[in-house]
Write a protein that holds these residues in place. Structure first.
Motif, PDB file in Angstrom:
ATOM      1  N   THR A  46      33.392  39.065  34.491  1.00  0.00           N
ATOM      2  CA  THR A  46      32.341  40.074  34.397  1.00  0.00           C
ATOM      3  C   THR A  46      32.596  41.166  35.433  1.00  0.00           C
ATOM      4  O   THR A  46      33.495  41.049  36.265  1.00  0.00           O
ATOM      5  CB  THR A  46      30.951  39.442  34.651  1.00  0.00           C
ATOM      6  N   VAL A  47      31.795  42.194  35.375  1.00  0.00           N
ATOM      7  CA  VAL A  47      32.035  43.336  36.251  1.00  0.00           C
ATOM      8  C   VAL A  47      31.970  42.953  37.731  1.00  0.00           C
ATOM      9  O   VAL A  47      32.653  43.558  38.559  1.00  0.00           O
ATOM     10  CB  VAL A  47      31.041  44.485  35.979  1.00  0.00           C
ATOM     11  N   ASP A  48      31.157  41.970  38.060  1.00  0.00           N
ATOM     12  CA  ASP A  48      31.044  41.625  39.479  1.00  0.00           C
ATOM     13  C   ASP A  48      32.314  40.970  40.025  1.00  0.00           C
ATOM     14  O   ASP A  48      32.489  40.886  41.234  1.00  0.00           O
ATOM     15  CB  ASP A  48      29.818  40.765  39.787  1.00  0.00           C
ATOM     16  N   HIS A  49      33.203  40.530  39.134  1.00  0.00           N
ATOM     17  CA  HIS A  49      34.475  40.025  39.637  1.00  0.00           C
ATOM     18  C   HIS A  49      35.276  41.131  40.313  1.00  0.00           C
ATOM     19  O   HIS A  49      36.181  40.848  41.101  1.00  0.00           O
ATOM     20  CB  HIS A  49      35.298  39.407  38.503  1.00  0.00           C
ATOM     21  N   ALA A  50      34.956  42.381  39.995  1.00  0.00           N
ATOM     22  CA  ALA A  50      35.681  43.497  40.616  1.00  0.00           C
ATOM     23  C   ALA A  50      35.559  43.427  42.136  1.00  0.00           C
ATOM     24  O   ALA A  50      36.527  43.681  42.867  1.00  0.00           O
ATOM     25  CB  ALA A  50      35.148  44.829  40.095  1.00  0.00           C
ATOM     26  N   LEU A  51      34.363  43.093  42.606  1.00  0.00           N
ATOM     27  CA  LEU A  51      34.140  43.000  44.049  1.00  0.00           C
ATOM     28  C   LEU A  51      34.943  41.851  44.646  1.00  0.00           C
ATOM     29  O   LEU A  51      35.553  41.980  45.710  1.00  0.00           O
ATOM     30  CB  LEU A  51      32.647  42.807  44.328  1.00  0.00           C
ATOM     31  N   LEU A  82      42.968  51.664  30.932  1.00  0.00           N
ATOM     32  CA  LEU A  82      41.536  51.597  31.183  1.00  0.00           C
ATOM     33  C   LEU A  82      40.840  51.176  29.894  1.00  0.00           C
ATOM     34  O   LEU A  82      40.464  52.002  29.077  1.00  0.00           O
ATOM     35  CB  LEU A  82      41.001  52.951  31.652  1.00  0.00           C
ATOM     36  N   ALA A  94      40.209  45.335  32.672  1.00  0.00           N
ATOM     37  CA  ALA A  94      39.035  46.117  33.066  1.00  0.00           C
ATOM     38  C   ALA A  94      38.550  45.719  34.460  1.00  0.00           C
ATOM     39  O   ALA A  94      38.149  46.576  35.263  1.00  0.00           O
ATOM     40  CB  ALA A  94      37.916  45.931  32.042  1.00  0.00           C
ATOM     41  N   ALA A  97      40.820  47.313  36.902  1.00  0.00           N
ATOM     42  CA  ALA A  97      40.582  48.757  36.966  1.00  0.00           C
ATOM     43  C   ALA A  97      39.304  49.068  37.734  1.00  0.00           C
ATOM     44  O   ALA A  97      39.244  50.010  38.530  1.00  0.00           O
ATOM     45  CB  ALA A  97      40.515  49.329  35.550  1.00  0.00           C
ATOM     46  N   LEU A  98      38.261  48.264  37.513  1.00  0.00           N
ATOM     47  CA  LEU A  98      37.004  48.472  38.227  1.00  0.00           C
ATOM     48  C   LEU A  98      37.180  48.238  39.726  1.00  0.00           C
ATOM     49  O   LEU A  98      36.598  48.960  40.546  1.00  0.00           O
ATOM     50  CB  LEU A  98      35.924  47.539  37.681  1.00  0.00           C
ATOM     51  N   LEU A 101      38.690  51.427  40.963  1.00  0.00           N
ATOM     52  CA  LEU A 101      37.796  52.585  40.916  1.00  0.00           C
ATOM     53  C   LEU A 101      36.632  52.464  41.896  1.00  0.00           C
ATOM     54  O   LEU A 101      36.234  53.424  42.544  1.00  0.00           O
ATOM     55  CB  LEU A 101      37.238  52.751  39.501  1.00  0.00           C
ATOM     56  N   LEU A 102      36.083  51.261  41.987  1.00  0.00           N
ATOM     57  CA  LEU A 102      34.869  51.088  42.785  1.00  0.00           C
ATOM     58  C   LEU A 102      35.149  50.764  44.248  1.00  0.00           C
ATOM     59  O   LEU A 102      34.389  51.165  45.131  1.00  0.00           O
ATOM     60  CB  LEU A 102      34.014  49.969  42.190  1.00  0.00           C
ATOM     61  N   PHE A 103      36.221  50.030  44.490  1.00  0.00           N
ATOM     62  CA  PHE A 103      36.436  49.537  45.845  1.00  0.00           C
ATOM     63  C   PHE A 103      37.809  49.902  46.400  1.00  0.00           C
ATOM     64  O   PHE A 103      38.198  49.398  47.460  1.00  0.00           O
ATOM     65  CB  PHE A 103      36.225  48.012  45.868  1.00  0.00           C
TER      66      PHE A 103
ATOM     67  N   PHE B 134      34.204  53.702  32.799  1.00  0.00           N
ATOM     68  CA  PHE B 134      35.177  54.260  33.733  1.00  0.00           C
ATOM     69  C   PHE B 134      34.933  55.757  33.931  1.00  0.00           C
ATOM     70  O   PHE B 134      35.100  56.286  35.022  1.00  0.00           O
ATOM     71  CB  PHE B 134      36.601  53.985  33.237  1.00  0.00           C
ATOM     72  N   ILE B 137      31.981  56.123  36.201  1.00  0.00           N
ATOM     73  CA  ILE B 137      32.326  55.876  37.595  1.00  0.00           C
ATOM     74  C   ILE B 137      33.103  57.052  38.175  1.00  0.00           C
ATOM     75  O   ILE B 137      32.913  57.419  39.338  1.00  0.00           O
ATOM     76  CB  ILE B 137      33.130  54.567  37.709  1.00  0.00           C
ATOM     77  N   VAL B 148      27.461  46.834  40.690  1.00  0.00           N
ATOM     78  CA  VAL B 148      28.186  45.602  41.029  1.00  0.00           C
ATOM     79  C   VAL B 148      27.504  44.893  42.195  1.00  0.00           C
ATOM     80  O   VAL B 148      27.326  43.662  42.180  1.00  0.00           O
ATOM     81  CB  VAL B 148      29.655  45.924  41.365  1.00  0.00           C
TER      82      VAL B 148
END
Lengths: 159, 480
Positions: A46-51, A82, A94, A97-98, A101-103, B134, B137, B148
């Motif tokens: 899920t998206v929180d795995h990005a962190l 992407l 994804a 990529a997140l 992009l985020l971190f 994306f 963001i 997140v």
């Protein structure tokens, strides 16, 4: 972001037959308590795995595969893609990529697809084929993780 | 005049599940019929038979990797009944509530920021390559980062109350198996102020979007319907964890109110249709044609008399004012409703974290064993019913689940039809942007079709176009 170590994410639903291959592999690796290897078990990415993955140099996504030609496959993820997001789960690409992009993280990503044979019913336990594939994939991954010519001290693959 | 056609969208992106939408066009290119089909079959209710009652709250989490906590809690509430427990010790109930608010918050945040934001920010008809998270963001990295981190906060609460993020064991028949250590409480409290501020920002975003696009929202998948949820028994306030069942019609008049949810089977009937494996529940007294209803965040805004936390309460009053206090039937207002619930959850989390009962040690109650138990909660996507019978050996002999997506089956079908008629009828060419309008309507309900149908793996939802002879002439197929 500078990060090291290897993160193994084994995901799938053990209540759906061979879909539990990813968690089964992750539990085996976790039991070995390998230095520098962190194990995460989830239903799906899920998206929180990005962190989470932003804190590692290398990430291996282990999942059951319906399209494996052999017992398993292992491939490096293309960081340039992407992909679109699903509603409640995301692809490993994804998530990577997140993380970037985020971190600002750029971990190397790999997918370990374990061939499954039985996905059609609500059932616990692996099929004989999947159990055999799990043994083979575990052997491969252990070798890969422990091969210091592949994994450096910082957990990253050499360029 | 051209040949009649049928459109099939395959899969609907940013929706979990395995199903498809078929759109039939007549000879004048008008939409004759549009349906959301579910192509998997239910299996869990059989799978659970023979399991020991103590296992059930853990096993049911395998129904769905998205809202396992909802199933965990609904099953635990049902097993409370079987253990003869009608009132939990305060520590147990508050720990469960904390778990639930954490789950609803993180689920709503994911949906709004990562799944709906691309449509809302760039428009439903924007190029597909731009209409994704994306791009959101790139334009607003802080938005994605907050989503997140808010989700992570919710997961941390779940872990603290359930024991772990997946397959949690916190809720057990008759209570809970842990309390909240002071150190964990303080760690969560240190972040709750930031969460509240971010939740308020998200609420402002959803509210502004809704009000600024009033014309679109008034006409897009907007249709009168009944609404159903549980509300707090004593005063009708929004209560996501426990309460009495309330159903209202499209004018706001009560169909039933104050109903003990253990009597759900006396008022709800599950209809079966040949073209879908997912059932169609309806209110028995009104029949299948008039008795269908919607559930979920927007329905809860309509059924709840008020919200008992100050920030969400004020937001609720503002939302209700848009329709002069009458039920709001505009599907897209669901996004605003969802963010009001995020604020409510964060306020409740803060309230609970200050409650010393969370450190109590009386965790489990006991009662006289019963053979049957029914647990109902308001899951992120709406009302969730778990119903079990257990034999003298503690083994499950009967299970019936009505999940939110099943409750909303008719509503989603109506939304698909409404949007298809409005945006696809009479068009010579079906563009990807037009098809996305159909998907936007479905996504607003945030359906979790894996939960409703117990499918597995990647579960694409498809949309196909057929002509009047039944020939497939077009298909929208996206990467699953």
């Amino acid at each position: 972001m500078t990060a090291g170590g290897v993160l193994l994410i084994g995901y799938g639903n053990p209540g759906r037959g061979d879909d539990g291959l990813g968690p089964a592999l992750a539990r085996r690796i976790e039991a070995r308590a390998l230095p520098g290897v962190t194990v995460e078990i989830d239903y799906q990415v899920t998206v929180d795995h990005a962190l989470l993955i932003a804190g590692f140099g290398t990430v291996v996504f282990a999942d059951a595969a319906v399209d494996a030609a052999g017992p398993f496959y292992f491939r490096k993820l293309d960081g340039g893609v992407l992909p679109d997001l699903g509603s409640h789960s995301v692809t490993p690409e994804a998530a990577l990529a997140l993380a970037g992009l985020l971190f600002g993280a750029a971990p190397q990503g790999f997918v370990l697809g374990l061939g499954g044979a039985s996905f059609g019913a609500m059932a616990e336990g692996l099929s004989p084929t999947a159990a055999d594939n799990l043994d083979r994939a575990e052997g491969f991954l252990l070798g890969w993780l422990c091969d210091r010519s592949l994994v450096g001290a910082d957990g990253r693959l050499p360029a | 005049m051209t040949e009649p056609r049928l459109i099939e969208i395959s899969p609907v992106t940013r929706v979990e599940g395995h199903g498809k939408v078929t759109i039939h066009l007549d000879r004048d290119n008008r939409v004759a019929e549009a349906r959301l089909h579910i192509v998997e079959f239910r299996g869990f209710e059989r799978f659970i038979r023979g399991r020991l009652l103590w296992e059930v709250p853990v096993i049911v989490q395998r129904l769905c990797g998205i809202c396992p906590v909802s199933h965990h809690l609904a099953a635990a509430k049902a097993m409370d009944q079987i253990m003869g427990v009608d009132v939990l010790p305060p520590t147990a109930e508050k720990m469960r509530r904390l778990m639930h608010y954490g789950q609803v918050m993180q689920s709503h945040v994911l949906h709004f920021f990562h799944l709906s934001a691309p449509d809302l920010l760039f428009g439903f008809g924007a190029p597909a390559e731009r209409r994704n998270i994306f791009e959101v963001i790139r334009q607003n990295p802080e938005l994605g980062r907050r989503a997140v981190l808010m989700r992570q906060f919710g997961q941390e609460i779940i872990e603290a109350t359930a024991g772990k993020k997946i397959h949690g064991t916190g809720a057990i028949p008759g209570g809970i198996n842990r309390n909240l250590p002071i150190a964990t409480r303080d760690r969560l409290l240190a972040r709750v102020g930031e969460m509240e501020a971010w939740a308020m920002d998200a609420l402002a975003l959803a509210r502004t979007y809704t009000l600024d696009h009033a014309d679109l929202i008034r006409d897009f998948a907007s249709f009168p319907s009944s609404h159903l949820s549980i509300v707090r028994k004593e005063d009708g306030a929004l209560d996501l964890y426990h309460g009495a069942m309330r159903a209202i019609d499209a004018t706001g008049a009560a169909i039933f109110d104050g109903l003990d949810y253990r009597d759900y089977h006396k008022v709800l009937v599950e209809d079966v249709r040949s073209w879908s494996y997912m059932k169609f529940p309806f209110i028995a007294d009104l029949g299948p044609d008039d008795g269908w209803y919607r559930v979920g965040p927007l329905s809860r805004m309509n059924t709840a008399s008020f919200i008992d936390t100050p920030l969400a309460g004020a937001a609720h009053r503002e939302l209700r004012a848009v329709t002069g206090g009458a039920p709001n039937n505009a599907t897209l207002t669901t996004h605003w409703a969802r963010m009001i619930e995020v604020v409510h959850c964060v306020e409740k989390i803060a309230e609970l974290l200050h409650d010393p009962d969370l450190q109590g040690t009386d965790l489990v109650a006991k009662g006289d064993r019963r053979a049957e138990g029914i647990g109902v909660i308001e899951a992120p996507r709406g009302n969730l019913i778990h119903h079990y019978r257990v034999d003298e050996n503690d083994q499950v002999t009967f299970c019936n689940l009505i999940v939110s997506t099943t409750h909303n089956n008719e509503g989603m079908n109506r939304a698909v039809k409404d949007v298809a008629v409005r945006y696809l009828s009479g068009q010579d060419r079906i563009t990807e942007g037009m098809l996305n309008h159909v998907e936007v309507a479905i996504r607003a309900y945030d359906p979790c079709l894996s939960c409703a149908t117990h499918a597995l793996g990647q579960m694409p939802l498809q949309v196909e176009l057929f002509d009047a002879t039944g020939a497939l002439i077009d298909r929208a197929q996206r990467g699953a």
